[in-house]
Design an enzyme around this catalytic site. Sequence first.
Site, PDB file in Angstrom:
ATOM      1  N   ASN A 191      37.234  40.124  27.868  1.00 24.48           N
ATOM      2  CA  ASN A 191      37.934  40.892  26.848  1.00 24.48           C
ATOM      3  C   ASN A 191      39.396  41.057  27.224  1.00 24.48           C
ATOM      4  O   ASN A 191      39.744  41.212  28.396  1.00 24.48           O
ATOM      5  CB  ASN A 191      37.269  42.261  26.612  1.00 24.48           C
ATOM      6  CG  ASN A 191      37.809  43.341  27.530  1.00 24.48           C
ATOM      7  OD1 ASN A 191      38.864  43.932  27.265  1.00 24.48           O
ATOM      8  ND2 ASN A 191      37.120  43.592  28.629  1.00 24.48           N
ATOM      9  N   ALA A 192      40.232  40.986  26.204  1.00 30.10           N
ATOM     10  CA  ALA A 192      41.656  41.295  26.361  1.00 30.10           C
ATOM     11  C   ALA A 192      42.041  42.127  25.149  1.00 30.10           C
ATOM     12  O   ALA A 192      42.710  41.672  24.226  1.00 30.10           O
ATOM     13  CB  ALA A 192      42.483  40.026  26.450  1.00 30.10           C
ATOM     14  N   CYS A 240      46.253  48.546  36.283  1.00 29.69           N
ATOM     15  CA  CYS A 240      47.376  48.414  35.358  1.00 29.69           C
ATOM     16  C   CYS A 240      48.595  47.926  36.120  1.00 29.69           C
ATOM     17  O   CYS A 240      48.752  48.244  37.300  1.00 29.69           O
ATOM     18  CB  CYS A 240      47.719  49.764  34.722  1.00 29.69           C
ATOM     19  SG  CYS A 240      46.369  50.513  33.827  1.00 29.69           S
TER      20      CYS A 240
HETATM   21  C1  LIG Z   1      35.788  45.579  25.607  1.00 26.49           C
HETATM   22  C2  LIG Z   1      36.028  46.293  26.905  1.00 26.49           C
HETATM   23  C3  LIG Z   1      37.059  47.243  26.988  1.00 26.49           C
HETATM   24  C4  LIG Z   1      37.306  47.926  28.172  1.00 26.49           C
HETATM   25  N1  LIG Z   1      38.300  48.870  28.214  1.00 26.49           N
HETATM   26  C5  LIG Z   1      38.507  49.578  29.362  1.00 26.49           C
HETATM   27  C6  LIG Z   1      39.489  50.617  29.405  1.00 26.49           C
HETATM   28  O1  LIG Z   1      40.162  50.930  28.401  1.00 26.49           O
HETATM   29  N2  LIG Z   1      39.683  51.276  30.583  1.00 26.49           N
HETATM   30  C7  LIG Z   1      38.945  50.977  31.705  1.00 26.49           C
HETATM   31  O2  LIG Z   1      39.123  51.602  32.739  1.00 26.49           O
HETATM   32  N3  LIG Z   1      37.985  50.014  31.677  1.00 26.49           N
HETATM   33  C8  LIG Z   1      37.753  49.303  30.539  1.00 26.49           C
HETATM   34  N4  LIG Z   1      36.761  48.336  30.521  1.00 26.49           N
HETATM   35  C9  LIG Z   1      35.972  48.055  31.725  1.00 26.49           C
HETATM   36  C10 LIG Z   1      34.613  48.753  31.682  1.00 26.49           C
HETATM   37  O3  LIG Z   1      34.779  50.162  31.616  1.00 26.49           O
HETATM   38  C11 LIG Z   1      33.755  48.389  32.903  1.00 26.49           C
HETATM   39  O4  LIG Z   1      34.454  48.737  34.069  1.00 26.49           O
HETATM   40  C12 LIG Z   1      33.405  46.925  32.972  1.00 26.49           C
HETATM   41  O5  LIG Z   1      33.170  46.408  31.698  1.00 26.49           O
HETATM   42  C13 LIG Z   1      32.214  46.618  33.864  1.00 26.49           C
HETATM   43  O6  LIG Z   1      31.021  47.202  33.371  1.00 26.49           O
HETATM   44  P1  LIG Z   1      29.943  46.421  32.440  1.00 26.49           P
HETATM   45  O7  LIG Z   1      29.658  45.102  33.101  1.00 26.49           O
HETATM   46  O8  LIG Z   1      28.767  47.328  32.360  1.00 26.49           O
HETATM   47  O9  LIG Z   1      30.612  46.228  31.133  1.00 26.49           O
HETATM   48  C14 LIG Z   1      36.515  47.637  29.326  1.00 26.49           C
HETATM   49  C15 LIG Z   1      35.489  46.691  29.236  1.00 26.49           C
HETATM   50  C16 LIG Z   1      35.229  46.025  28.056  1.00 26.49           C
HETATM   51  C17 LIG Z   1      34.106  45.012  28.002  1.00 26.49           C
END
Ligand SMILES: Cc1cc2nc3c(=O)[nH]c(=O)nc-3n(C[C@H](O)[C@H](O)[C@H](O)COP(=O)(O)O)c2cc1C
Lengths: 268, 321
Positions: free
Chosen positions: B80-81, B141
């Site tokens: 994701n971006a 960041c």
């Molecule tokens: C679409 C998306 C948006 C994310 N936005 C943020 C964010 O705004 N701030 C943040 O700290 N992590 C963000 N993350 C990271 C997630 O909080 C998490 O650390 C990461 O996805 C790993 O967990 P998972 O494998 O269960 O998704 C985002 C992840 C995804 C997939």
Amino acid sequence: MATELGTKLEFMGEIVRVEPVMGDSVLTTFVAPDWAVRAAEPGQFVQILSRDPQSTDPLLRRPYSVYRTDISAGTMTVLVRPYGRGSAWLCEQPLGAVLDVMGPLGSPFAVRPRTERLLMVAGGVGAAPLLMLSEVAVRAGKQVTYLMGAQDAGTLLPASELPEEVEYVVATIDGSMGHTGFVTDLVPAYLGWADQVFSCGPEPMFRSLRDVVHRHRLGDRPDVQMAVERPMACGIGACLGCVVETRRGMRTACVDGPAFDMDELIWG
Amino acid sequence: MGMTSTVPDVSVDLAPSNPRELVLRNPVIPASGCFGYGQEFAGAIDVQRLGAFVSKGITPEFRSGNPMLRIAETPSGMLNAIGLQNPGISRFIRKYPPMWATWEVPAIVNISAESVEDYEMMARRLDDVSGVAAIEVNISCPNINAGGFCFGWDARMSADVTRAVRRATTLPVIVKLSPGAVDVVEIAQAVEDAGADAVSLINTLVGMAIDVRKRAPVLANVTGGLSGPAVRPVALRMVWQVAGAVSIPVIGMGGISCVEDAIQFFMAGASAIQVGTAAFAQPKVLMELVDGIPAWLAANGYARLSDIVGVANPRYGTEPD
Ligand SMILES: Cc1cc2nc3c(=O)[nH]c(=O)nc-3n(C[C@H](O)[C@H](O)[C@H](O)COP(=O)(O)O)c2cc1C
Ligand SMILES: Cc1cc2nc3c(=O)[nH]c(=O)nc-3n(C[C@H](O)[C@H](O)[C@H](O)COP(=O)(O)OP(=O)(O)OC[C@H]3O[C@@H](n4cnc5c(N)ncnc54)[C@H](O)[C@@H]3O)c2cc1C
Ligand code: FES
């Protein structure tokens, strides 16, 4: 049978009908809980888990427009074109297989109460949401003209799928049925007639429709709603992965859409 | 045990040394960016049954985010971006915490910034906002005062951010670690020393995909963050390392999709877990975890969650050297 999963949007639905249509596509009909069947409106979609639930690949659900609902039978139908891995898996699911479905999701097409004449412009599997819209509009006593384009006669939506009241006009690239050329070639003749235009299809079709409409309509009428396709993760407005750039900023295709007013879209 | 089976205690305090504490009824927390502002999932699950949730990352100013395409599926994962699309801290404070203040489930606010001063400013503004239970500091960041080098990849910069946030608020502060750091343990210890109440990890791993037909990257941003089951072994290893090296609670995440995945993270030393990508595909996973973790503990003869935290990690709970 449809099994609810203790959540308000997910359900398990057994496949009760699989019919080939439009070449290698299929119409898959599955059982759905009453609330889901009744809630579904034209333009909305369902997210279908397109893998064995024990597996984690392909990970994300795939969105499919609601093609038809049957309240008395308690079923929903989607039109699936085999494309990549998820849709190929779904097309192969036999009668009796049980699907993990989320929905209905998204905002329906907005038909104004005073609209009497609806023009549909469909390309490929974009035929799906417009089929449901046509059925609902005809039941409400409105007039519908359904324009569809495809490569050849074999990949058109069969006329038998549409209500008899609908005027069905087609275009094929190879000229095997109807007008030879693009569906958008047919549009100018109907712009003066239609109160509203509804469209779903591939991106190039949208661009050509926009050009045709800009060239032929008077002022900003009729207005055109386009149901766009975006890759989706959550389908409920949480990930912001599916956004569409509009004059009112970034909007989600899964909650604010999939249908957007053509004049609101910003074309890159 | 006798005739009566007791329900295992799965409550957890994620800020034991902070007077404002962060006590959760259970250890299941949807991850930032994967749960919107909480209300998006309300139609799908019973949000109030969660241990807590983390809201979408907030920045000092409004951000419209990256252009499309923003997401791409990869083997058992996704890139994701999104580009931190959010309304900015001021509108955010007006819009969401008043709603959360009426909720039972604690809301944790995730903050992102490009300078130490901006992190500090946001923490100060959130400090006495009713409806905010804690702050999670996203340090993955770019630091504009360090040529865009990621805060979370440098121990000193990570500590600077943590210290500034700590100064600005008495709220529980969770620092979310970046898996891109050369030595995540060094960063974890630096933020612990700088006053973090807890650490969470992992954030996404930087990856990319190329569309061979278009001969171009799939994502408009070129690179994106990898998440989902594909990253789980890496995440588990990092949680295990960090939990063995700090004394503050560790919140583990990365690919958790079922009860057994969660148990692995607890055994590595996580006191609580976050779930992101798995809930996109199946929101019900969150409820399955809320119900399934105590069920697993009961079935295996444990009276409390803390009994299994760190059991597979010999360094867990020992004094760091
Ligand atoms: C679409 C998306 C948006 C994310 N936005 C943020 C964010 O705004 N701030 C943040 O700290 N992590 C963000 N993350 C990271 C997630 O909080 C998490 O650390 C990461 O996805 C790993 O967990 P998972 O494998 O269960 O998704 C985002 C992840 C995804 C997939
Ligand atoms: C609201 C909505 C309604 C839909 N309705 C229908 C329907 O009624 N019938 C139907 O057959 N399909 C419909 N689709 C498309 C469907 O969801 C799947 O995208 C399609 O079936 C392909 O999935 P797949 O798993 O087979 O292919 P994948 O393996 O996912 O895709 C193959 C390749 O195409 C890429 N890709 C997929 N989608 C896009 C995109 N939009 N832009 C750029 N690259 C992309 C992928 O990244 C991948 O590289 C709809 C999509 C949306 C968003
Ligand atoms: S798919 Fe997640 S916001 Fe639309």
